[in-house]
Motif scaffolding. Sequence first.
Motif, PDB file in Angstrom:
ATOM      1  N   TYR A 103      17.691  28.248  40.018  1.00 13.97           N
ATOM      2  CA  TYR A 103      16.967  27.329  40.889  1.00 13.97           C
ATOM      3  C   TYR A 103      15.732  28.024  41.449  1.00 13.97           C
ATOM      4  N   ILE A 104      14.608  27.337  41.407  1.00  9.27           N
ATOM      5  CA  ILE A 104      13.350  27.858  41.944  1.00  9.27           C
ATOM      6  C   ILE A 104      13.103  27.184  43.291  1.00  9.27           C
ATOM      7  N   PRO A 105      13.135  27.923  44.403  1.00  7.69           N
ATOM      8  CA  PRO A 105      12.942  27.291  45.715  1.00  7.69           C
ATOM      9  C   PRO A 105      11.634  26.501  45.761  1.00  7.69           C
ATOM     10  N   LYS A 106      11.726  25.239  46.158  1.00 11.36           N
ATOM     11  CA  LYS A 106      10.550  24.368  46.133  1.00 11.36           C
ATOM     12  C   LYS A 106       9.535  24.758  47.207  1.00 11.36           C
ATOM     13  N   ILE A 107       9.981  25.403  48.273  1.00 11.12           N
ATOM     14  CA  ILE A 107       9.024  25.859  49.281  1.00 11.12           C
ATOM     15  C   ILE A 107       8.060  26.876  48.681  1.00 11.12           C
ATOM     16  N   ASN A 108       8.533  27.641  47.701  1.00 15.87           N
ATOM     17  CA  ASN A 108       7.650  28.613  47.051  1.00 15.87           C
ATOM     18  C   ASN A 108       6.599  27.926  46.184  1.00 15.87           C
ATOM     19  N   GLU A 109       6.932  26.739  45.680  1.00 10.19           N
ATOM     20  CA  GLU A 109       5.943  25.974  44.934  1.00 10.19           C
ATOM     21  C   GLU A 109       4.828  25.493  45.861  1.00 10.19           C
ATOM     22  N   LEU A 110       5.182  25.182  47.117  1.00 11.30           N
ATOM     23  CA  LEU A 110       4.154  24.803  48.093  1.00 11.30           C
ATOM     24  C   LEU A 110       3.243  25.988  48.393  1.00 11.30           C
ATOM     25  N   LEU A 111       3.839  27.178  48.468  1.00 17.21           N
ATOM     26  CA  LEU A 111       3.029  28.369  48.748  1.00 17.21           C
ATOM     27  C   LEU A 111       1.955  28.578  47.687  1.00 17.21           C
ATOM     28  N   ILE A 112       2.344  28.455  46.428  1.00 15.77           N
ATOM     29  CA  ILE A 112       1.384  28.787  45.372  1.00 15.77           C
ATOM     30  C   ILE A 112       0.347  27.678  45.174  1.00 15.77           C
ATOM     31  N   ARG A 113       0.595  26.511  45.773  1.00 12.38           N
ATOM     32  CA  ARG A 113      -0.391  25.423  45.683  1.00 12.38           C
ATOM     33  C   ARG A 113      -1.402  25.453  46.827  1.00 12.38           C
ATOM     34  N   ASN A 114      -1.268  26.413  47.709  1.00 12.08           N
ATOM     35  CA  ASN A 114      -2.263  26.596  48.754  1.00 12.08           C
ATOM     36  C   ASN A 114      -3.611  26.926  48.104  1.00 12.08           C
ATOM     37  N   PRO A 115      -4.692  26.255  48.528  1.00 10.82           N
ATOM     38  CA  PRO A 115      -6.007  26.544  47.921  1.00 10.82           C
ATOM     39  C   PRO A 115      -6.381  28.019  47.967  1.00 10.82           C
ATOM     40  N   LYS A 116      -5.878  28.759  48.959  1.00  8.94           N
ATOM     41  CA  LYS A 116      -6.209  30.182  49.047  1.00  8.94           C
ATOM     42  C   LYS A 116      -5.636  30.954  47.852  1.00  8.94           C
ATOM     43  N   ILE A 117      -4.607  30.413  47.235  1.00  3.37           N
ATOM     44  CA  ILE A 117      -4.038  31.020  46.030  1.00  3.37           C
ATOM     45  C   ILE A 117      -4.616  30.358  44.779  1.00  3.37           C
ATOM     46  N   MET A 118      -4.633  29.036  44.777  1.00  4.74           N
ATOM     47  CA  MET A 118      -5.060  28.313  43.581  1.00  4.74           C
ATOM     48  C   MET A 118      -6.510  28.602  43.212  1.00  4.74           C
ATOM     49  N   GLU A 119      -7.345  28.898  44.204  1.00  2.00           N
ATOM     50  CA  GLU A 119      -8.770  29.070  43.935  1.00  2.00           C
ATOM     51  C   GLU A 119      -9.185  30.538  43.800  1.00  2.00           C
ATOM     52  N   ALA A 296      13.189  34.546  40.215  1.00  2.00           N
ATOM     53  CA  ALA A 296      13.030  33.138  40.581  1.00  2.00           C
ATOM     54  C   ALA A 296      11.608  32.624  40.534  1.00  2.00           C
ATOM     55  N   ALA A 297      10.917  32.910  39.457  1.00  2.00           N
ATOM     56  CA  ALA A 297       9.683  32.201  39.138  1.00  2.00           C
ATOM     57  C   ALA A 297       9.953  31.417  37.859  1.00  2.00           C
ATOM     58  N   PRO A 298       9.373  30.247  37.710  1.00  2.00           N
ATOM     59  CA  PRO A 298       9.721  29.403  36.555  1.00  2.00           C
ATOM     60  C   PRO A 298       9.197  29.946  35.241  1.00  2.00           C
ATOM     61  N   HIS A 299       9.928  29.630  34.158  1.00  2.00           N
ATOM     62  CA  HIS A 299       9.478  30.012  32.820  1.00  2.00           C
ATOM     63  C   HIS A 299       8.268  29.181  32.398  1.00  2.00           C
ATOM     64  N   MET A 300       8.295  27.893  32.715  1.00  2.00           N
ATOM     65  CA  MET A 300       7.172  26.992  32.441  1.00  2.00           C
ATOM     66  C   MET A 300       6.779  27.001  30.971  1.00  2.00           C
ATOM     67  N   CYS A 301       7.758  26.770  30.100  1.00  2.00           N
ATOM     68  CA  CYS A 301       7.503  26.638  28.654  1.00  2.00           C
ATOM     69  C   CYS A 301       6.828  27.868  28.062  1.00  2.00           C
ATOM     70  N   GLY A 302       7.233  29.035  28.510  1.00  2.00           N
ATOM     71  CA  GLY A 302       6.707  30.257  27.932  1.00  2.00           C
ATOM     72  C   GLY A 302       5.633  30.930  28.769  1.00  2.00           C
ATOM     73  N   TYR A 358       7.791  37.480  45.346  1.00  2.00           N
ATOM     74  CA  TYR A 358       7.739  38.189  46.626  1.00  2.00           C
ATOM     75  C   TYR A 358       8.382  37.355  47.733  1.00  2.00           C
ATOM     76  N   ALA A 359       8.071  36.054  47.760  1.00  2.00           N
ATOM     77  CA  ALA A 359       8.653  35.175  48.774  1.00  2.00           C
ATOM     78  C   ALA A 359      10.168  35.094  48.616  1.00  2.00           C
ATOM     79  N   TRP A 360      10.639  35.061  47.372  1.00  2.00           N
ATOM     80  CA  TRP A 360      12.087  34.975  47.100  1.00  2.00           C
ATOM     81  C   TRP A 360      12.793  36.230  47.596  1.00  2.00           C
ATOM     82  N   ILE A 361      12.230  37.384  47.311  1.00  2.00           N
ATOM     83  CA  ILE A 361      12.827  38.654  47.759  1.00  2.00           C
ATOM     84  C   ILE A 361      12.834  38.743  49.280  1.00  2.00           C
ATOM     85  N   ARG A 362      11.725  38.369  49.909  1.00  2.00           N
ATOM     86  CA  ARG A 362      11.649  38.447  51.368  1.00  2.00           C
ATOM     87  C   ARG A 362      12.615  37.480  52.038  1.00  2.00           C
TER      88      ARG A 362
END
Length: 527
Positions: A103-119, A296-302, A358-362
């Motif tokens: 299972y990939i925590p969905k809160i971590n998906e919100l973290l990586i969608r922050n513009p500070k990361i995405m951009e 706990a990061a997704p494989h995402m089809c390779g 990192y978020a998962w470990i913390r």
Amino acid sequence: MDKILRENVNKDFHQAKWNEPIIFELHQSGEVGVEVPQPSNEIVEAVGDGVSSLPQKMKRVNKPNLPEIGQARVLRHYVRLSQETLGSDFNVEIGQGTCTMKYIPKINELLIRNPKIMELHPLQEGSTVQGMLEIIHNLDLAMREISGMDCFSFQPSGGTQALFAMASIVRKYFEVKGEADQRNEIITTIFSHPSQAATAVVKGYKIITIHPDKNGFPDINKLKEVVSERTAGFVVANPEDTGIYNSKIKEFTKIVHDVGGICYYDQANANGLLGITRAREAGFDMCFFNLHKTFAAPHMCGGPATGALGVTEELKPYLPGPIVEKEGDQYVLNDQLEHSIGKVRLFHGVAQTILRSYAWIRALGTDGLKAVAETAVLNNNYLYSKVSKIRGVSVPYIQGQRLEQVRYSWEQLEKETGVTTEDVQRRMTDFGLHYWTSHHPYIVPQPFTLEPTESYSKADLDEYIQALEQISKEAYETPEIVKAAPQNSTIHQLIEADYLDEPSKWCISWRVYLQKVKNKKELINNH
């Protein structure tokens, strides 16, 4: 019948079917999905209009052949494709075996969608990405504690690339010592991942493969026979892909070290080891983890994936650069490693994957990571106790406790009913469940490999067990149901010999499809 599986056994599950064309076939000339904004005056003044300022050789002769599609149809297209796909957010995904689906925590998906990361851009100045560099550095520190290594690089884009980097480090290390021509052999084991041997071959090494003893452990006497002054390295997974953990691994690494070789560790199967045992105490000089599996990061089809590569202090100068270091209160990229093997990919890691891990470990902390391993082992041994009793199933090699996964065999089922592990694989999709056989070589006959991880409940495991029991029952009573599967899927059985084994017939892009196939009707007729 247990209500957990009642709907699936009654065949209420049907995969969504839309007969969805590929996106290039949805093209409608002139249809627009998004208007691309024109550059601002400030940008034009600074760098030109983006066309006239480019060197001639960088300008396109023709526009890219991209489909023109409106937003609504794009949305419908990808939603429909998602409904036609089994995945870890949709079903009990314990059947992917060594890939460690969790299972990939969905809160971590919100973290990586922050513009500070995405951009973020990989060519930004270090002073503008201090936050991301701090996260990379802190993950490095955490991975050191988990493994006992002294420094980590997150540049490799997956496990195989990390194995290639480690084989490259072995080669470079002995080149510096003047022993590269002498040390031309890498030792591995038959149940370790095929990428271990493959990546060493790419670096020019001869491969010596250790087969198991009667209990399934790598044969230590065979290792003693093959080590010599020609030994450059020893690479192994432990536990191997059978789920058998070699508790005498330190004896193996000592034997290799005694002849001057380097020991490196494929820790793709580390989910049952976190907080319990480490690479350093086992005598390894290098190791890698797949962040997209164990952490706990997704494989995402390779992809995007990351192979976290850790080394001892002696081998730190050989790491692929750059690595992140802290100087005073600043984080910097150090690419001045004395004997670096160079880059194994263009840029430094995958920021989103690193942040998720990192978020998962913390979030888990020291005790939580150990609980992950303990729960994964508990789940696996519960599954083992039940699946091993199913008619037609056997478990080769040592009996009793396994670690985080098991490679089972349907050899008896195939001999008694003619139903193969591939038939069972296709039938499992009719219950909305995924199932993996094994990577080659098929040392275990008619194999299937299950790894429940820590993510699944007893009810989830029971559902999976009952599906296997039902298919075994069908194989003995009505084998034609299993052999004709899938019954409820979006596709028919593929004739693998016709296409999958003939690269000349592969169409891996729209351009290749247009080159190889005159029209869609011809493709359908060939099927």
